[in-house]
Every structure is written in C-alpha cells, then in structure tokens.
Design an enzyme around this catalytic site. Sequence first.
Site, mmCIF file in Angstrom:
data_model
loop_
_atom_site.group_PDB
_atom_site.id
_atom_site.type_symbol
_atom_site.label_atom_id
_atom_site.label_comp_id
_atom_site.label_asym_id
_atom_site.label_seq_id
_atom_site.Cartn_x
_atom_site.Cartn_y
_atom_site.Cartn_z
ATOM 1 N N CYS B 51 -7.569 6.686 -5.431
ATOM 2 C CA CYS B 51 -7.187 7.399 -6.651
ATOM 3 C C CYS B 51 -5.886 8.165 -6.473
ATOM 4 C CB CYS B 51 -8.303 8.331 -7.112
ATOM 5 S SG CYS B 51 -8.934 9.376 -5.815
ATOM 6 N N GLY B 190 -32.058 29.449 -9.459
ATOM 7 C CA GLY B 190 -31.306 28.675 -10.439
ATOM 8 C C GLY B 190 -31.044 27.284 -9.892
#
Lengths: 275, 439
Positions: B51, B190
């Site tokens: 990339c 969380g």
Amino acid sequence: MTFNLLPFIIALVGLAVVFYSLTVFGQKGKWDSSASFAYWASAALHAPHAAFHVWREGRAAFLGGGAAAEFLSLGMAVVYLITERKFKNRSFGLVVAPISFLALTFSYFHKSGVGEIPVELNSPLFYVHVPVFILGYAFFSLAFVSSVFYLLQERALKSKKIHSWVRRFPPLQAVDDLCYTLVSIGFPMITLGILSGSVWSWLVWSRVWSWEPKETLSLITWLVFAVYLHGRYLRGWRGRRTNLILIVGFVCILITYHSLPLSLMQDAKHTFIDP
Amino acid sequence: MHILLLGINHKTAPVEVREKFYLTEERVAGCLESLVDGSGPAKEGVILSTCNRTEFYAAADALKEGYNALDGFVSGLASVPRSGYRDSIYRGTNMEAVRRLFAVAAGLDSMIVGEGQILGQVRDAHRIALAAGTSGKTLNRLFRQAVHVGKRSRTETGIARNAVSVSSAAVGLACQLFGDLSRKQALLIGAGKMTNLAVKHLKSAGVARFLVVNRTFERARDLASRLPDAEAIPFESMNEGLERADIVISSTGAMRPIVDKAMMEPIMRVRRGRRLFFVDIAVPRDVDPAVNELEHCFVYDIDDLQGVVEENLGSRRQEVERVEAIIENEVEEFRKWFSSLDVAPTLVAFRKSIEGIREAELSRHSAKLERLTEEQKNLVNAITSGLVNKILHCPTHALKEADLRQDGSFYAQALKTLFGLNVPETAETGGEGEEGEAT
C-alpha cells in the site's frame, strides 16, 4: 615484600565502572559481557589477595578502616555478581562498581593491619564476629543500591518521563522483591554478628553489653532493618516507604562503620581499631 | 547484466497516484509474465507492491532498452497519462537499486521506521516471482540478500526495538512494572477495537487470566467466552475486579470517569500495596488522573501512551545510521559477487574462444601437419600456444584490474562485444560454462 595486587584490582574495577555505564547509557547489549568480565576478574584477583592477607597477618588483616572498606568491596562484588547471574541484568553494576571503586581506592590510601589486638581478645570468635558483619553489610549495601534503583524507576514511571536508560533497569516489582530477599539474607548475618559480639564480650569482660558507641550504633542499624522486615512481611508495606527505610539503614551502616572517633572518647572495646 | 529499478512510494506520490499502481498477488504474477516474456530485454523481474510502494526490479543486458521496456510497461499499467505520475517515479541502476532494496527491507523507507511487515512483503514478492519463473540468478541473489539485510538490521541494531503502537507500548510498560506477566490478571472494562488489540498483546506477553466488566453483562460474557481463561463480572462488582486484577484496560464510552481516587483508596488498602496498572485508552477518560497520585497506582491515558510511542520512534530513528552502515557493508558484498558474474565467465569464454581459433586452424592444416616430424609438430604447437597466451594476457589482466576498480561489468561487456563472445548463464552456485563459440 609481597607484590601488591591492589592497584591492578582497582584498575579492573575502574574498567568495570566504565563498561557498566556503557551497558546502561550506551549501545544495548554491546558492553554487557565486557562489564561482567572486568568485574569478575577484579573479584577473582581480590579473593586470593584478601585470603593471602588474612593468612599472613591473621586477625590484623581486618584492622583499620582501609581493611573494612576493602573487604566490604569484595563482599559486595561477590554478592552482586551472583545476583547479576540470576537476574541477567547489569544495570545495578552502574552503582555497585563505583562504590567498589571508591571503597578500594579509599583502602589503598589507608594503611590497614596497623595496631595490635589486645591479647585477651585473641579468640576464634573473631573469625565469626567480623566476617559475618562484613558479609551482612555487603547484602544490606546491595539492598540499598536496589532501593535507589527502585526509587528512580518508580519516579520515572509515575511521571511518565521514561528515559531509554530507565528501560534497561530490571522490572520494578523484581527490584522491590530483590531488596526484600537481600535484607532477609543479611539480617540473620547481622544478628549473628551482634550475638557473637555479645558472647565474646561476656567471655572476655564478663559483660554481655556495654553500650559503647559501635555496639549501640550497630544495634540501631539492626533495628532499622528489623523494622523494614516487619513492615514488609507482616504489615504489607511496599514501595517508597520500605525503600526509604533501606536508605536510612544504609546511612546507619556508614555511621556505624565510622563510629570510631566516638569510641575513642570512652574506654570502649572497639578502640584498638585504627580509624 | 544490469539491475534496473523503477518505482513509486509514499514519499514520492500521494495515495491517489499510488493506488493506480497497486497490484494484488494475482495481478503481479500476470504482470511479471508479460514483462519477462523472453522477447523483451528484461531477462528477470520481481515486482514489490504494497500500500505504500510499488517497485519494479528487472535484470537486463542492455540498459537503455531495459528502461524503455520498463517505462512502457509501467505506462501500460497506469490508466493515467504519463504526465500524471512522471514526477513520482524514481529509478535506480545496479548498486543504487541494490542499496534501495536493502534500505526498504531494513524498514528505513517505511512510514514507521523499522517496521517488520515490509520484510515479509519483500519475501513474498520474491516468492511470487520464483513461482512465475521470472526470477533468475541475479534477482534471486539480490532478494535473498535483501531479506538477510532486513534480518541483520533488526537483530543487530535497535531499529525494530520498542513498541511503536499504543497497545504494545502499554504492554511494554506492564512488563517494566511487573516483569513476568504470566501470573498477572487483566481486567477489561468496556470493549472495542483497542481493547482487542491490547488483549492480543497481553496474551502474547504471557497474561493468562482475564476479568471482563461491561455495563451490559451479556457483552461481558460474550467477550469472556472468546478468551481462553476469562471470567465475566457484573458491572456492580467492578470494585471486586479492581481488587483482584493487576492490569486494567479501560475503554468505555462513559462521559465521566468511572474510577476515581476516593473509590480506589479503600481498594488499595485491601490490596495491601499490590501495584495496579491502569491503561485508560478511553476518550473522555475513564480513570480520574488523580488516581495516579496513589502510590501503588500507575495510570496511563492515551496521551501518555502516545508519548511513550514518540520516545520509542525517536530512539529508532537514532539507529538509522547503524543500519545504513550494515547496508553499505552488504551492498559491497553484493557488488563483489555481481561484478564477478560478468568477469569470470567472460574470461573463461574469451580463453575458450581464442583456443578454439587455434585448434580450428591446426585441424584445418592437419593433413600437412602430419608430414612434419615430431619435433616440428611440437614447435608448431608451442608457437601457437604461445601466441594464444600472449594475446590473452593483456586483456585478461586489464579486465581483472577493471573489476577491482568496480568497472568490471562495463569492460566485460566490451570484451564480449568486441570478440563476439557467447557467455552462457552459469549455474546458481557458479561453475564452468559450456564452450564459448567464436564467430
């Protein structure tokens, strides 16, 4: 006229000082083996040198501030090198090697082995009382070094300013645990030292304790480390508080070692030792 | 033989241009086959496409034709006119190309200096070319050595040392605090992508036991089930989790802190001074910064972790010089091999060619030579041999000298052209070629 190995030993320790600084501040990994090798070499020279000294002069080899410093340095070196092996971390060498270097340099300029031990103190207990204290103090001194590293690293981790050299230190918890281990080993030794001193004093002067300066100071030192062990083990104290106790303890050791000027003021049992 | 490089990367072209040249594995194989199809000047080819860069490596005998072929190939790939990318393309010939590839493999050309992914990508590019049959002796040696350089840089210098992502930095700090993590527990408050990343790093660092807390108990259970040794705790029992754990990873969406100093004080007393490390990657923060004031609590928020990462990147950058020294050393190794590629076989072919002429002439006149005495035949042999040796001597010596001066390839090429030498491809490990033929 014996060949004095001390300058060579000091030179090797000096080299170790340089290499240990490089292991922490220089390229990672490159200086590790040089540092250990230099320090091991100095200890390897020093051990027979000291043994020979003791063999030739007997008890007198332990007399004098110079002798005390020299043996302490050897004790610290041996204990440190063993911990280094186990830990595989050389950052403590950064402090231990310079202490060794200073102690040895000090002993080089202070003649040891002067003075006579009064005849009544000629006893095999000498070889218990003195070496056990030296070894015990060596352990405590190393615990002091560990606590210094602990406090430095803790400060860095808390303030979030972590320099690359702090990274080279062993993990915080490991350092804290090491302090505890070292003190746990040194403490029985010091206890034995004090007890053997008492026994000896009773044999010679029929008194178990006379509150002379050196005795009193070593008792205070003993108490400081007892407080450390009590707090750490029984009360779960940990971290800054215990490490500060260790620093206080080390200061006590230094004072105890150099308490002789006070002794001279009284008719005390440790007076014959040349300061 | 020359090594040619044509490429673009994140430093020379923005993503809109780079994406035009991005090639998937399947496309790379197809491109290689059309680039090295036997009819063009390119004898070998490898394409590295990620990339952040696309680079074309080729080996060709003729430099100009080689570049023309590459240029043509590249413009055929891109669907934009050449003017659109002309400024972004860089070239490298022979040792420049080698140096560049080595730097890429070592991670010097990456966005995060010293990153490890590029090494695998270089390896993959070579593997694809090998499978497509377009990588030959030159590029094989080049890419294998590049992988070696990549490994050397990462083991011998600090270029790849220390965490450069927030989650690995957090785990690095945990190791700095606790040392051995295998008996430590981590509390996850969380959930989210960052939590997963942190868990991954924690697991590879040895943490075995996890406690999971979430406002929605089902989500806690769900996350716990995906971990080998984990326990879900109801949100109301979070304090219990804080008493048990050593490391806390917190990333809830709460707008205000869910852990504060007042709450932690009794918990720390219960813990009897056992250290607790908070990794608070939530924004807004989950852990009140005042908690850091408690002696045995260490609270790192996302900015603190980012600071650690910056510091690590800085020390990586300091290692660049040492990596460059390694690269120069390896480039020199490659150069020696590369120029001997041309020189040694050329000399062999040269000798064979001239010897061939001598033998051909002798056999042409063999009938008349038969009528000579032994002594005369020997004399003829000696004179012709002497001629051959003396003719060979000067050019051979000069070519060897040129090789020492790093000019070997050029002189070898000249010798081949001038004497019409046919230098065959020798085996990978080097060895005697076949008879050179003189025209």
